[in-house]
Each structure stands twice: as C-alpha cells, then as structure tokens.
Design an enzyme around this catalytic site. Structure first.
Site, mmCIF file in Angstrom:
data_model
loop_
_atom_site.group_PDB
_atom_site.id
_atom_site.type_symbol
_atom_site.label_atom_id
_atom_site.label_comp_id
_atom_site.label_asym_id
_atom_site.label_seq_id
_atom_site.Cartn_x
_atom_site.Cartn_y
_atom_site.Cartn_z
ATOM 1 N N GLY A 7 2.599 2.188 10.797
ATOM 2 C CA GLY A 7 3.570 3.273 10.674
ATOM 3 C C GLY A 7 4.285 3.606 11.975
ATOM 4 O O GLY A 7 4.952 4.627 12.084
ATOM 5 N N SER A 46 3.446 -2.228 10.177
ATOM 6 C CA SER A 46 4.896 -2.277 10.362
ATOM 7 C C SER A 46 5.522 -3.620 9.991
ATOM 8 O O SER A 46 6.459 -4.068 10.657
ATOM 9 C CB SER A 46 5.271 -1.892 11.805
ATOM 10 N N LYS A 51 0.137 4.210 -0.259
ATOM 11 C CA LYS A 51 -0.500 5.397 0.335
ATOM 12 C C LYS A 51 -0.268 6.605 -0.586
ATOM 13 O O LYS A 51 -0.199 6.433 -1.804
ATOM 14 C CB LYS A 51 0.004 5.607 1.764
ATOM 15 N N HIS A 109 -9.593 1.274 4.721
ATOM 16 C CA HIS A 109 -8.327 1.434 5.451
ATOM 17 C C HIS A 109 -8.554 2.361 6.642
ATOM 18 O O HIS A 109 -9.332 3.315 6.548
ATOM 19 C CB HIS A 109 -7.243 1.995 4.521
ATOM 20 N N GLU A 169 -6.897 4.711 7.779
ATOM 21 C CA GLU A 169 -6.634 6.130 7.503
ATOM 22 C C GLU A 169 -7.843 6.784 6.834
ATOM 23 O O GLU A 169 -8.119 7.959 7.049
ATOM 24 C CB GLU A 169 -5.353 6.267 6.655
ATOM 25 N N ASN A 174 0.875 -1.168 0.000
ATOM 26 C CA ASN A 174 0.000 0.000 0.000
ATOM 27 C C ASN A 174 0.914 1.220 0.000
ATOM 28 O O ASN A 174 1.484 1.564 1.024
ATOM 29 C CB ASN A 174 -0.905 -0.027 1.244
ATOM 30 N N GLU A 233 -5.494 -4.943 10.389
ATOM 31 C CA GLU A 233 -4.468 -3.929 10.626
ATOM 32 C C GLU A 233 -4.761 -3.202 11.944
ATOM 33 O O GLU A 233 -5.570 -2.256 11.958
ATOM 34 C CB GLU A 233 -4.467 -2.900 9.489
HETATM 35 P P1 13P Z 1 3.096 0.316 7.621
HETATM 36 O O1 13P Z 1 3.572 -0.980 7.038
HETATM 37 O O2 13P Z 1 3.849 1.510 7.141
HETATM 38 O O3 13P Z 1 2.957 0.244 9.109
HETATM 39 O O4 13P Z 1 1.597 0.535 7.064
HETATM 40 C C1 13P Z 1 0.676 -0.476 7.221
HETATM 41 C C2 13P Z 1 -0.540 -0.142 6.449
HETATM 42 O O5 13P Z 1 -1.300 0.743 6.807
HETATM 43 C C3 13P Z 1 -0.784 -0.876 5.203
HETATM 44 O O6 13P Z 1 -2.054 -0.619 4.706
#
Ligand code: 13P
Length: 248
Positions: free
Chosen positions: A172, A212, A11, A94, A96, A9, A166
């Site tokens: 992150g 992560s 982002k 997601h 976010e 992803n 997740e």
């Molecule tokens: P990270 O791997 O940067 O923690 O992000 C995870 C994520 O949100 C994947 O959709």
C-alpha cells in the site's frame, strides 16, 4: 511448469452490490487461460460473488478464517462455513492480521492446517518490516515465519499451499520491491521448501510476490524465475487494472 496465480486481495473494501459490479466488470473481459485468477473478497460478499463467478475460471478466496470447525468464538468464521460457500482459497497470516490482530506464527500454523483439512488452499503470507530489512534480517525473519507456519505439515499437503512473499514496507505504499529483491526472496523461500521437503515439491510450490503490484510492474516481476504470481491489493479493486495483471 507452475501455473501462474494472480490473486486479488480486496481487504475491507466493497459492499455486496459493489462486489457484484466489480466481478461483473472483470468477467466481461477475455482472461488468459494460462493464468489462474482468484479474488479474495470480504466474508459478506463471498456468497454472491460465488454465484456471479459461476461458469468462469476465476477462483474464490476468503481473507481469513478461524481454525476450529465451530464453537464459542464470537465474531469468527470457520473453515467449514467457508467450505459450504465453495471457497477455493483463504489468505492466511497476512501482515495486516499479524500487525493489527496479533496473529502469531502459532495461530497462522493452526489456520494453515485447518484450511488444508477442509480442502481450502491457503495463501500463506510472509514478509519482513522495513526495520528488519534495514538491519539485514529479512531472510532470518521470513525463514522463521515460514518454518513456524509449516510446522507439522506433510509433503503431500504442501503443494496445495501458495506462499505469498509480501514485504510489509511495500504494501500500500507504492514502493515495490525491485524484481531482483523480490525474486531473490522467493528463491530463498523455494530453497527452504527444498530443504524441508524435497526437490519435486521445491519445483512445484507456487510463490507469489505482493506489495504495490501494478499493471506497469507485473511483467518484469512475472519474468523472474522464482516468482509465480502476485497477491494484489489496491490494483485488484479496479477491473481494468486487475484484468491487465491477469493478462500480463
Ligand atoms: P497493495 O497491492 O495495495 O500494496 O497490497 C498488497 C497486499 O497486501 C496484498 O495482500
């Protein structure tokens, strides 16, 4: 046997030229054919990345979509538009998007249904906050998110969905859920699918862990019984890291 699926992803990262460069670096490696690899890139890069992926087995994903085919929804992208580009997957719900763009379970449900109607496979994200975990509510939260997201979705459609667990506190932050905790929640999710659908679907549905995930944690995560893959943010932006995840 469930085919492992490692999805990146990206982002809101990578211009079109950076995307082409990153995909070029990834596809220059030998990738394990027993693992499905997918890159979920920004809308602006989808078309070009699709072109660069031609002749590879790497799948293409978007990170979001609207649920209507067309209409007065300024700034939105429809499933029909993604289908025209040849997108295979779309991340839906997601954290976010839930957190910063007020996506409710009801919206997530509409998007999952729309994706399925257009032959786009949803990567449906669920996961609890740190507060919810500390209060011992993680299973309740994930169960509700899951049941609401899957409302009205029939058994024959469900195997086209990939579920990504997740935990928000692991995204992150460099703080990965322990492989036991991740496996335990993925097993819990599989159990709910079994209760709502049947044993075959329970056995076939693919469940990813995300939060992560790095080259040094992937092997242990993938060794767990109920974890079938990873949804990866940061480490998917570095070609060598993403390749080591695919070739775990
Ligand atoms: P990270 O791997 O940067 O923690 O992000 C995870 C994520 O949100 C994947 O959709």
């Amino acid at each position: 046997m469930r085919l492992p699926i490692i999805a990146g992803n990206w982002k809101m990262n990578n211009s079109i030229s950076e995307s082409i460069e990153l995909i070029g670096a990834i596809k220059a490696h030998d990738l394990d054919e027993g693992v499905e690899a997918v890159v979920c890139v920004p809308y602006t890069s989808l078309n070009e990345v699709k072109r660069v992926l031609e002749g590879t087995t790497i799948g293409l994903g978007a990170q979001n979509m609207h649920w209507e085919e067309s209409g007065a929804y300024t700034g939105e992208i429809s499933p029909a538009m993604l289908k025209e580009i040849g997108v295979d997957y779309c991340i839906i719900g997601h954290s976010e998007r839930r957190q910063y763009f007020n996506e409710s379970d009801d919206i997530v449900n509409k998007k999952v249904k729309a994706a399925l109607n257009y032959g786009i496979k949803p990567i449906l994200c669920v996961g609890e906050t740190l507060e919810e975990r500390e209060a011992g509510k993680e299973q309740k939260v994930v169960r509700e998110q899951l049941l609401r997201a899957l409302k009205g979705i029939e058994g024959h459609e469900i195997e086209n969905i990939v579920i990504a667990y997740e935990p928000i506190w692991a995204i992150g932050t460099g703080r990965t859920a322990s492989s036991d905790d991740a496996n335990s929640m993925c097993g819990f999710i599989r159990g709910i699918i079994g209760d709502e659908y049947d044993e075959t679907i329970k056995g076939n549905i693919r469940i990813q862990y995300g939060g992560s995930v790095k080259p040094d944690t992937i092997e242990e995560l993938m060794a767990q019984r109920d974890i079938d893959g990873a949804l990866v943010g940061g480490a998917s932006l570095v070609a060598d890291d993403f390749v080591s995840l695919i070739n775990y």
